[in-house]
Enzyme design. Sequence first.
Site, mmCIF file in Angstrom:
data_model
loop_
_atom_site.group_PDB
_atom_site.id
_atom_site.type_symbol
_atom_site.label_atom_id
_atom_site.label_comp_id
_atom_site.label_asym_id
_atom_site.label_seq_id
_atom_site.Cartn_x
_atom_site.Cartn_y
_atom_site.Cartn_z
ATOM 1 N N ALA A 82 8.340 15.634 13.540
ATOM 2 C CA ALA A 82 8.121 15.659 14.992
ATOM 3 C C ALA A 82 7.600 14.304 15.441
ATOM 4 O O ALA A 82 7.593 13.340 14.676
ATOM 5 C CB ALA A 82 7.133 16.766 15.349
ATOM 6 N N ASN A 83 7.173 14.202 16.693
ATOM 7 C CA ASN A 83 6.568 12.968 17.195
ATOM 8 C C ASN A 83 5.461 13.329 18.185
ATOM 9 O O ASN A 83 5.237 14.503 18.477
ATOM 10 C CB ASN A 83 7.639 12.065 17.823
ATOM 11 C CG ASN A 83 8.313 12.730 19.004
ATOM 12 O OD1 ASN A 83 7.690 12.967 20.032
ATOM 13 N ND2 ASN A 83 9.596 13.055 18.864
ATOM 14 N N ARG A 84 4.789 12.305 18.708
ATOM 15 C CA ARG A 84 3.582 12.524 19.504
ATOM 16 C C ARG A 84 3.828 12.788 20.981
ATOM 17 O O ARG A 84 2.891 12.787 21.769
ATOM 18 C CB ARG A 84 2.642 11.321 19.376
ATOM 19 C CG ARG A 84 2.093 11.157 17.991
ATOM 20 C CD ARG A 84 1.055 10.042 17.949
ATOM 21 N NE ARG A 84 0.613 9.799 16.592
ATOM 22 C CZ ARG A 84 -0.260 10.558 15.944
ATOM 23 N NH1 ARG A 84 -0.782 11.610 16.533
ATOM 24 N NH2 ARG A 84 -0.589 10.267 14.711
ATOM 25 N N ALA A 104 11.359 12.938 24.102
ATOM 26 C CA ALA A 104 11.336 12.053 22.943
ATOM 27 C C ALA A 104 12.138 12.748 21.845
ATOM 28 O O ALA A 104 11.596 13.488 21.021
ATOM 29 C CB ALA A 104 9.901 11.798 22.502
#
Length: 227
Positions: free
Chosen positions: A33-35, A99
């Site tokens: 995943a990402n932030r 994102a």
Amino acid sequence: ADKPQAHTPLSGKRALVTSGPTHEPIDPVRYIANRSSGKQGHAIAEALARLGAAVTLVSGPTRLPDPPGCAVVAIETAREMLAACEAALPVDIAVCAAAVADWRVAGTSDRKLKKDGGGPPSLSLTENPDILATLSQAGPRRPALVIGFAAETGDVVAYATAKRARKGCDWIVANDVSLGTTTFGGADNTVHVIRADGAEAWPTMGKDAVGARLAEAIAAHFQTPTP
Ligand code: CTP
Ligand code: CA
């Protein structure tokens, strides 16, 4: 007393907004995943709905409540996000603020990966579909106005201008992530809006204010189309 007239310049218009991160599975219990917090995308969806647009918000997992007035489609992976976006067409406006993970794990395991004594597994990655580019190049199904985001450092305007051409979208909202004002997870955003006729620098403001100003710019575009 008369109620103030509702300001709904986008009534009759359909909008699609992507938001949040994507989660790309490794096995049944793990993912990449990402932030991304989803704050900016959700703020844009809410602002478009407030101006009268019929909004579909396609979002990856976030901690945010569903914005009022939007139809929310919850997805996890980039491929699910693309399918949900295609199902939302036709729309007049598409804003890709998600994102999206650039890569997913090739050959995900149906079983939980175990420490079997053979050392750590190696993951091989494969590229995800590009939702912004797909929508921008959707032929007769292309939304009239397609807007992307770009998080850049250094010569933000030059990188974002090149990204706009590469993706084939109409506008790019470029975040300067080298500034102290945090972007991922933060409340504020410092952006440049890149269109065919050049770049406009917006002052640092809250993500809600960026959403409101972008929604007004979109409404103005449909009043008097700008490049
Ligand atoms: N985007 C998308 N689908 C992807 C990747 C990106 O829709 N698979 C969209 C994002 O929502 C954003 C824009 O494309 O609106 C730019 O994303 P960004 O990550 O900056 O661009 P990339 O082409 O992935 O380039 P980079 O190598 O800089 O990450
Ligand atoms: Ca990317």
